[in-house]
Design an enzyme around this catalytic site. Structure first.
Site, short mmCIF file in Angstrom:
data_model
loop_
_atom_site.label_atom_id
_atom_site.label_comp_id
_atom_site.label_asym_id
_atom_site.label_seq_id
_atom_site.Cartn_x
_atom_site.Cartn_y
_atom_site.Cartn_z
N GLU A 1 70.70 129.47 118.34
CA GLU A 1 69.99 129.93 117.30
C GLU A 1 70.30 129.38 116.15
O GLU A 1 69.56 129.15 115.21
CB GLU A 1 70.50 131.41 117.20
CG GLU A 1 69.73 132.05 115.96
CD GLU A 1 70.23 133.46 115.75
OE1 GLU A 1 70.61 134.20 116.54
OE2 GLU A 1 70.36 133.65 114.66
N CYS B 1 62.58 135.40 119.17
CA CYS B 1 62.63 136.93 118.50
C CYS B 1 62.11 136.81 117.33
O CYS B 1 62.47 136.11 116.32
CB CYS B 1 64.01 137.43 118.49
SG CYS B 1 64.21 139.08 117.69
N ASN C 1 76.26 138.26 120.96
CA ASN C 1 76.39 139.55 121.04
C ASN C 1 77.34 140.16 121.54
O ASN C 1 78.08 141.02 121.08
CB ASN C 1 75.05 140.03 120.64
CG ASN C 1 74.29 140.51 122.11
OD1 ASN C 1 74.69 141.79 122.52
ND2 ASN C 1 73.52 139.70 122.49
#
Ligand code: SF4
Length: 313
Positions: free
Chosen positions: A127, A97, A224
């Site tokens: 990440e 992303c 998330n």
């Protein structure tokens, strides 16, 4: 009979849309198999669907045969992984992303400027592994709930960065604690928590106080999505659960409940939310009120390798 408050924005963000489209487009252009390092996005349904269409998900590059095409997931990869792919001559497409890439670039710049970087996030998340790899000797990963455990070498020259999908409130609390310990702490040039995480958190926080129960659709490894459950509870929901799909929801949760809040993580197709709404309707919760806080319009173009006619390499 009860009712449902349906939070918006919810579901796919621009980074997830792009990552899924990347694999679909690679399958179309180059044909299966298309190898994908790690889950392209953290959603079981998406991964299963792409697997049926010819994607092969692997954990590490050594599971990818020579000459194969490999896509890097939306969560980003460290320079070491990219280097290993180059050394092996693998064809690669990077679906990281752009908002994760932004954090990588900030890490590189801060390291070049001589900072010790406190990276607030969950050490086991892909990440964080990827961002850490940009300057492993300078970056110190710390869980937002345990800031006291970090001890950078030069406390007078410390900056911070964060994982893109953390809870905004928890991160700000963590930064406050760090600033007490390191008064000269330098902020990143802009928020690292991405727009999609923030919007989904604000939307669920808006409905949670009116709900006895909140159900978030999302996979257990989706950062998330898990944050949405925490935010709902912090904002006043009496109970909140994460379900991968409607079949995981439990009728007993509905006992004595008048209002159910529903949302979904950034990697969740809306079909899964529709199935949950069908399940709720069958249980007497057919009255659905959408609550929209923000309209999202952001989109990202496909990776360069899929925009040109050249073969990935
Ligand atoms: Fe990008 Fe945020 Fe979506 Fe992650 S949640 S893919 S950082 S937009």
């Amino acid at each position: 009979m009860g009712r449902v408050l349906l939070a918006a924005p919810r579901g796919y963000c621009a980074g997830v849309e792009r990552a899924i489209l990347t694999v679909e487009e690679a399958l179309k252009r180059f044909g299966p198999p298309v190898y994908v390092r790690k889950q392209i996005v953290h959603n079981t349904h998406v991964v299963d669907d792409l697997t049926r269409r010819g994607a092969v998900f692997v954990e590490e590059l050594d599971e990818v045969p020579d000459d194969a095409l490999v896509v890097f997931s939306a969560h980003g990869v460290s320079p070491a992984v990219k280097g290993a792919a180059r050394e092996r001559g693998l064809r690669t497409i990077d679906a990281t992303c752009p908002l994760v890439t932004k954090v990588h670039k900030e890490a590189v710049r801060m390291a070049e400027d001589g900072y010790e970087i406190v990276l607030i996030g969950h050490a086991e998340h892909e990440e964080i592994e990827g961002t850490l790899g940009e300057a492993p000797e300078r970056i110190h990963v710390v869980d937002p709930a345990r800031t006291g455990e970090v001890s950078p070498g030069r406390p007078q020259k410390v900056s911070w960065l964060s994982q893109t999908t953390l809870s905004v409130d928890e991160t700000m609390r963590a930064v406050g604690e760090l600033r007490e310990r390191f008064p000269d702490l330098v902020d990143p040039p802009s928020d690292d928590i991405c727009y999609a995480s923030q919007n989904r958190q604000e939307a669920i926080a808006a409905i949670a106080p009116r709900c006895e129960l909140v159900i978030v659709v999302g996979s257990a490894n989706s950062s998330n999505s898990r944050r949405l459950v925490e935010v709902a509870l912090d904002a006043g929901a009496k109970a909140a659960y994460l379900v991968d799909r409607a079949a995981d929801a439990d009728e007993r949760w509905l006992d004595g409940v008048e209002t159910v809040g529903v949302s979904s993580g950034a990697s969740v197709p809306d079909l899964l939310v529709t199935q949950l709404l069908d399940w709720l309707a069958a249980g007497g919760y057919a009255d659905v009120e959408p609550v929209t806080l923000t309209e999202e319009t952001l989109t990202f173009s496909l990776p360069l390798e899929l925009r040109s006619n050249r073969r990935p390499g």
